[in-house]
Design a protein around this motif. Structure first.
Motif, PDB file in Angstrom:
ATOM      1  N   THR A  70       0.918  -1.200  -0.029  1.00 37.19           N
ATOM      2  CA  THR A  70      -0.173  -0.085   0.052  1.00 37.19           C
ATOM      3  C   THR A  70       0.970   1.295  -0.222  1.00 37.19           C
ATOM      4  O   THR A  70       1.950   1.095   0.637  1.00 37.19           O
ATOM      5  N   PRO A  72       1.413   5.094   1.282  1.00 33.43           N
ATOM      6  CA  PRO A  72       0.825   5.910   2.151  1.00 33.43           C
ATOM      7  C   PRO A  72       0.791   7.203   1.860  1.00 33.43           C
ATOM      8  O   PRO A  72       1.719   7.673   1.096  1.00 33.43           O
ATOM      9  N   ARG A 213       4.209  -2.333   9.845  1.00 29.78           N
ATOM     10  CA  ARG A 213       4.064  -1.443   8.888  1.00 29.78           C
ATOM     11  C   ARG A 213       4.391   0.126   9.890  1.00 29.78           C
ATOM     12  O   ARG A 213       4.930   0.936   9.383  1.00 29.78           O
ATOM     13  N   GLU A 214       3.929  -0.077  11.006  1.00 31.39           N
ATOM     14  CA  GLU A 214       4.193   1.473  11.791  1.00 31.39           C
ATOM     15  C   GLU A 214       5.452   1.559  12.099  1.00 31.39           C
ATOM     16  O   GLU A 214       5.988   2.558  12.642  1.00 31.39           O
ATOM     17  N   GLU A 451       1.176   8.499   6.682  1.00 30.66           N
ATOM     18  CA  GLU A 451       0.308   7.874   7.009  1.00 30.66           C
ATOM     19  C   GLU A 451       0.368   6.469   7.474  1.00 30.66           C
ATOM     20  O   GLU A 451       0.756   5.425   7.009  1.00 30.66           O
ATOM     21  N   GLY A 452      -0.268   6.375   8.899  1.00 29.45           N
ATOM     22  CA  GLY A 452      -0.031   4.851   9.598  1.00 29.45           C
ATOM     23  C   GLY A 452       1.439   4.497   9.881  1.00 29.45           C
ATOM     24  O   GLY A 452       1.466   3.376  10.286  1.00 29.45           O
ATOM     25  N   THR A 453       2.319   5.463   9.828  1.00 24.45           N
ATOM     26  CA  THR A 453       3.627   5.002  10.192  1.00 24.45           C
ATOM     27  C   THR A 453       4.433   6.348  10.772  1.00 24.45           C
ATOM     28  O   THR A 453       4.973   7.197  10.349  1.00 24.45           O
TER      29      THR A 453
END
Length: 472
Positions: A70, A72, A213-214, A451-453
């Motif tokens: 994905t 980000p 992912r983070e 985003e998300g990290t």
């Protein structure tokens, strides 16, 4: 040639940086730049800072795409980027030592200006020995007036010190070293294929290498052999996404004015590379590292038996990123250098003086060459990891402050100053206190957001040499 501080400056720098890194242009579509205002300078320093930080975040975003499938969204705030290029740390109840030694600075010579860099004791002694004077600013000023700038530069450098006479950008373009640097790429990449099986074929897999992912760099071991300032900025960035960073310094070395700023998230050890036993420890660390970032002068590691071929033999899959001040070719390739000196040599300080109508050098408002190069090195390291994920091959990347300076010099000095940045306020800092080795402090919130990290550091800033030289 574009006008400095124009709307095109950030886009220009970002595209140049990303393509120099070997990145695909399509990733630029995932980036948004926010914020207004700029640092006061003859050059578009805020655009430069924003683009460099954005390039490093794009590299992490690309790694996330390859590892998790994905893409980000990424946002970079140009105002916060500007301040990260100065300092991210706000001590609470204590103060950082002065960043500059009492002798360091710009001096008027018989025919121009020269800068002496004397923060390290041996560099100060080298300059004072040439000038035959006491370590007092007034005495140094009087002694420098008796010299032509270029002759004093040569004498100090010849005595293993650090100095730079101020010259113009035109003079630098015509200088043998300036011509050599202009012929170099912004980042020089060399593939290091390791054949079938990939770089970790002989090593047991570490469970933590399968990172969430983070924390996309969790399980990545980064060996940091850098000092002031670009390399430490690079490794601080990598630590913010989960990398295990081990910094190595020689016995007795300290940077009291900058260490609390740049060792965030790192473990710091000491080794004497002149000692065979310590050198063997370093070889062991290299063999187990994923990334090595080093700022030794050209050929310095080779003289210790740790040149590029030896490092590749120790670890064929190593992502090997190196920094040199004045470039990798030309007569000055082994010259000691720092951001402030390169600004004098390549014409930045002179252009600032002319634009400001001043009678003395006007450098950039921050050490932008150091910081920008640091983020480019971090980006190169992450892109190397992404490439290794795909092909199993290692990579070697070379950067230099002098070559980074040419990117900034591609913009003419501004005719009018940009809108000033709004000053920092409490909301710009993380609400959590960082308990550094020197006392409590606040850190600026990150300039880039993936985003998300989230960017987060697992360790507060600690003293140099506070741990053993080993991986966890």
């Amino acid at each position: 040639m574009p006008t400095a501080h124009s709307d095109t400056a950030c886009t220009h720098f970002l595209r140049e940086f990303w393509l120099a890194l070997g990145g695909e242009p399509r990733y630029l579509d995932h980036l948004q730049i926010t914020g207004e205002g700029a640092l006061t300078s003859a050059f578009p320093v805020t655009d430069f800072a924003t683009a460099a930080i954005a390039a490093a975040h794009l590299a992490v975003g690309e790694l996330i795409v390859q590892a998790y499938g994905t893409a980000p969204a990424i946002t970079v705030d140009r105002r916060l980027a500007s301040f990260w290029f100065a300092t991210s740390l706000q001590p609470q109840g204590w103060s950082l030592p002065a960043q500059w030694d009492a002798v360091a600075g710009d001096y008027r010579a018989a025919d121009g200006w020269i800068r002496l860099h004397t923060n390290a004791p041996h560099h100060r002694q080298a300059a004072l020995a040439v000038l035959n004077t006491a370590p007092e600013r007034d005495a140094v000023s009087q002694a420098v007036l008796c010299w032509k700038a270029s002759e004093l530069e040569s004498a100090v450098v010849g005595n293993q010190g650090c100095a730079a006479a101020m010259g113009s950008a035109l003079a630098w373009r015509e200088h043998p070293q300036g011509r050599a640097v202009a012929a170099e790429p912004l980042l020089h990449r060399t593939e290091a294929p390791v054949g079938p099986g990939g770089p970790h074929q002989s090593k047991p897999a570490r469970p933590e290498c399968i990172a969430p992912r983070e924390r996309p760099l969790r399980g990545i071991r980064v060996l940091d052999l850098t000092r002031i300032l670009a390399g430490p900025v690079a490794t601080r960035f990598l630590a913010g996404f989960g990398a295990e960073v081990l910094r190595i310094d020689p016995p007795g070395w300290d940077e009291p004015g900058t260490v609390p700023e740049v060792v965030l998230g790192k473990r710091c050890a000491r080794l004497d590379l002149r000692d065979p036993a310590d050198r063997a420890v370093l070889e062991g660390l290299i063999s187990e590292a994923d990334v090595m970032i080093h700022g030794y002068r050209a050929d310095a590691l080779a003289r210790l038996g740790l040149g590029a071929e030896r490092r590749r033999a120790l670890n064929p899959g190593l992502v090997d990123v190196s920094l040199n001040a004045y470039g990798w070719t030309g007569p000055w390739r082994e010259r000691r250098g720092f951001d402030s000196l390169v600004q004098m040599s390549c014409g930045i300080a002179n252009a600032g003086m002319v634009a400001a109508g001043s009678d003395r050098p006007v450098p950039l408002p921050v050490q932008a060459l150091d910081h920008a190069t640091g983020y480019l090195m971090a980006a190169a390291a992450v892109r190397g990891l992404t490439q290794r994920l795909i092909t199993g091959d290692g990579v070697q990347v070379r950067a230099s402050l002098a070559r980074t300076a040419l990117s900034l010099l591609s913009f003419t000095p501004a005719d009018a100053p940009p809108a000033a940045l709004h000053p920092l306020n409490p909301r710009d800092y993380s609400p959590d206190i960082e308990h550094t080795a020197w006392g409590p402090a606040l850190r600026l919130t990150p300039a880039g957001v993936i985003e998300g990290t989230p960017t987060q550091w697992d360790l507060p800033a600690g003293e140099l040499g506070s741990v053993d030289a080993r991986w966890l």
